[in-house]
Design a protein around this motif. Structure first.
Motif, mmCIF file in Angstrom:
data_model
loop_
_atom_site.group_PDB
_atom_site.id
_atom_site.type_symbol
_atom_site.label_atom_id
_atom_site.label_comp_id
_atom_site.label_asym_id
_atom_site.label_seq_id
_atom_site.Cartn_x
_atom_site.Cartn_y
_atom_site.Cartn_z
ATOM 1 N N ILE A 61 0.835 -1.202 0.000
ATOM 2 C CA ILE A 61 0.000 0.000 0.000
ATOM 3 C C ILE A 61 0.869 1.251 0.000
ATOM 4 C CG2 ILE A 61 -1.652 1.333 1.383
ATOM 5 C CD1 ILE A 61 -2.855 -1.394 2.226
ATOM 6 N N ALA A 62 1.925 1.258 0.801
ATOM 7 C CA ALA A 62 2.802 2.428 0.864
ATOM 8 C C ALA A 62 3.474 2.694 -0.480
ATOM 9 C CB ALA A 62 3.851 2.233 1.954
ATOM 10 N N ILE A 63 3.980 1.647 -1.131
ATOM 11 C CA ILE A 63 4.657 1.842 -2.416
ATOM 12 C C ILE A 63 3.656 2.268 -3.482
ATOM 13 C CG2 ILE A 63 5.849 0.612 -4.279
ATOM 14 C CD1 ILE A 63 7.420 -0.851 -2.129
ATOM 15 N N THR A 64 2.454 1.736 -3.445
ATOM 16 C CA THR A 64 1.438 2.137 -4.418
ATOM 17 C C THR A 64 1.072 3.611 -4.252
ATOM 18 O OG1 THR A 64 0.575 -0.114 -4.429
ATOM 19 C CG2 THR A 64 -0.853 1.605 -5.309
ATOM 20 N N VAL A 65 0.869 4.044 -3.030
ATOM 21 C CA VAL A 65 0.539 5.444 -2.765
ATOM 22 C C VAL A 65 1.712 6.344 -3.157
ATOM 23 C CG1 VAL A 65 0.055 7.116 -0.929
ATOM 24 C CG2 VAL A 65 -1.161 4.939 -0.998
ATOM 25 N N PHE A 66 2.923 5.942 -2.792
ATOM 26 C CA PHE A 66 4.107 6.728 -3.142
ATOM 27 C C PHE A 66 4.246 6.826 -4.660
ATOM 28 C CE2 PHE A 66 8.660 6.800 -4.230
ATOM 29 C CZ PHE A 66 8.998 8.022 -3.670
ATOM 30 N N SER A 67 4.028 5.720 -5.372
ATOM 31 C CA SER A 67 4.137 5.728 -6.830
ATOM 32 C C SER A 67 3.098 6.656 -7.454
ATOM 33 C CB SER A 67 3.956 4.320 -7.396
ATOM 34 O OG SER A 67 4.971 3.480 -6.938
ATOM 35 N N CYS A 68 1.896 6.589 -6.954
ATOM 36 C CA CYS A 68 0.853 7.483 -7.474
ATOM 37 C C CYS A 68 1.200 8.941 -7.223
ATOM 38 C CB CYS A 68 -0.488 7.148 -6.836
ATOM 39 S SG CYS A 68 -1.175 5.577 -7.380
ATOM 40 N N VAL A 70 4.277 10.256 -6.883
ATOM 41 C CA VAL A 70 5.402 10.639 -7.743
ATOM 42 C C VAL A 70 4.939 10.781 -9.193
ATOM 43 C CG1 VAL A 70 7.608 9.839 -8.683
ATOM 44 C CG2 VAL A 70 7.172 9.707 -6.236
ATOM 45 N N ILE A 71 4.078 9.889 -9.635
ATOM 46 C CA ILE A 71 3.553 9.984 -11.005
ATOM 47 C C ILE A 71 2.751 11.271 -11.169
ATOM 48 C CG2 ILE A 71 1.884 8.949 -12.601
ATOM 49 C CD1 ILE A 71 2.900 6.219 -11.560
ATOM 50 N N TRP A 72 1.993 11.641 -10.160
ATOM 51 C CA TRP A 72 1.219 12.888 -10.216
ATOM 52 C C TRP A 72 2.143 14.105 -10.317
ATOM 53 C CZ3 TRP A 72 -3.675 14.314 -10.857
ATOM 54 C CH2 TRP A 72 -4.054 15.609 -10.520
ATOM 55 N N LEU A 73 3.222 14.086 -9.560
ATOM 56 C CA LEU A 73 4.142 15.222 -9.564
ATOM 57 C C LEU A 73 4.979 15.297 -10.841
ATOM 58 C CD1 LEU A 73 5.396 15.164 -5.865
ATOM 59 C CD2 LEU A 73 3.757 16.746 -6.891
ATOM 60 N N THR A 74 5.466 14.146 -11.318
ATOM 61 C CA THR A 74 6.388 14.149 -12.462
ATOM 62 C C THR A 74 5.685 13.936 -13.801
ATOM 63 O OG1 THR A 74 6.798 11.781 -12.294
ATOM 64 C CG2 THR A 74 8.259 13.263 -11.044
ATOM 65 N N MET A 75 4.442 13.498 -13.784
ATOM 66 C CA MET A 75 3.698 13.176 -14.997
ATOM 67 C C MET A 75 4.428 12.141 -15.854
ATOM 68 S SD MET A 75 0.941 14.743 -14.819
ATOM 69 C CE MET A 75 0.198 16.061 -13.938
ATOM 70 N N ASP A 76 5.107 11.206 -15.199
ATOM 71 C CA ASP A 76 5.857 10.150 -15.879
ATOM 72 C C ASP A 76 5.388 8.802 -15.336
ATOM 73 O OD1 ASP A 76 7.725 8.735 -17.334
ATOM 74 O OD2 ASP A 76 9.321 9.043 -15.851
ATOM 75 N N THR A 77 4.876 7.943 -16.212
ATOM 76 C CA THR A 77 4.363 6.648 -15.773
ATOM 77 C C THR A 77 5.352 5.505 -16.000
ATOM 78 O OG1 THR A 77 3.323 6.279 -17.915
ATOM 79 C CG2 THR A 77 1.985 7.334 -16.214
ATOM 80 N N SER A 78 6.574 5.795 -16.326
ATOM 81 C CA SER A 78 7.541 4.730 -16.596
ATOM 82 C C SER A 78 7.856 3.905 -15.345
ATOM 83 C CB SER A 78 8.826 5.318 -17.186
ATOM 84 O OG SER A 78 9.437 6.187 -16.245
ATOM 85 N N ALA A 79 7.683 4.455 -14.167
ATOM 86 C CA ALA A 79 7.953 3.714 -12.933
ATOM 87 C C ALA A 79 6.967 2.563 -12.741
ATOM 88 C CB ALA A 79 7.894 4.647 -11.739
ATOM 89 N N LEU A 80 5.787 2.694 -13.302
ATOM 90 C CA LEU A 80 4.780 1.650 -13.143
ATOM 91 C C LEU A 80 5.177 0.347 -13.821
ATOM 92 C CD1 LEU A 80 1.460 3.621 -13.642
ATOM 93 C CD2 LEU A 80 2.449 2.804 -11.522
ATOM 94 N N ALA A 81 5.991 0.424 -14.835
ATOM 95 C CA ALA A 81 6.354 -0.774 -15.592
ATOM 96 C C ALA A 81 7.173 -1.759 -14.752
ATOM 97 C CB ALA A 81 7.136 -0.379 -16.838
ATOM 98 N N TYR A 82 7.900 -1.283 -13.773
ATOM 99 C CA TYR A 82 8.783 -2.152 -12.991
ATOM 100 C C TYR A 82 8.403 -2.224 -11.513
ATOM 101 C CZ TYR A 82 11.508 -1.470 -17.192
ATOM 102 O OH TYR A 82 11.897 -1.414 -18.491
ATOM 103 N N ILE A 84 5.454 -1.398 -9.699
ATOM 104 C CA ILE A 84 4.170 -1.949 -9.289
ATOM 105 C C ILE A 84 4.107 -3.466 -9.486
ATOM 106 C CG2 ILE A 84 1.684 -1.875 -9.724
ATOM 107 C CD1 ILE A 84 2.753 0.550 -8.174
ATOM 108 N N PRO A 85 4.534 -4.030 -10.650
ATOM 109 C CA PRO A 85 4.481 -5.501 -10.762
ATOM 110 C C PRO A 85 5.357 -6.209 -9.730
ATOM 111 C CG PRO A 85 4.733 -4.519 -12.915
ATOM 112 C CD PRO A 85 4.893 -3.421 -11.925
#
Length: 125
Positions: A61-68, A70-82, A84-85
């Motif tokens: 849950i913490a990593i998912t919230v943190f990823s969301c 960071v994605i909101w701030l940077t507008m970059d979804t490349s982190a999701l590829a590695y 989140i899975p």
């Protein structure tokens, strides 16, 4: 116990004696209730598998919230590829481990209730 609180005589002292007996019974029952509550409130040891499952759930849950965030701030979804899975694969492993362990424990309990001795070949499936 049926006639325990019925009046047997008509003397003036009889109701007072009954009241005292009821007060004493009430004290005894209150003491018994306190003892039962104290026994139920004793700290029970948490199983290690539950701690593992809880820890992995919190990290997921913490990593998912943190990823969301960071994605909101940077507008970059490349982190999701590695990221989140990898996190959800760990969560799936922990969940599978926990439920497999719980299944085996429940099988042992049911075997004990039916009077069957647990053996290794009973858990091959």
């Amino acid at each position: 116990m049926r006639g325990e609180y019925e009046t047997t005589g008509s003397t003036a002292e009889d109701p007072q004696i009954q009241i005292e007996q009821l007060k004493e019974e009430n004290r005894r029952l209150r003491k018994q209730i306190r003892q039962l509550r104290a026994a139920a409130a004793e700290k029970k040891k948490v199983e290690f598998s539950k701690l593992i499952f809880l820890g992995v759930s919190i990290v997921t849950i913490a990593i998912t919230v943190f990823s969301c965030r960071v994605i909101w701030l940077t507008m970059d979804t490349s982190a999701l590829a590695y990221l989140i899975p990898a996190v959800f694969a760990e969560m799936a492993s922990a969940t599978g481990f926990y439920y497999t362990k719980a299944k085996a424990e429940n099988k042992i309990k049911l075997m004990a209730l039916s009077g069957v001795q647990p053996e290794a070949h009973n858990f091959d499936t």
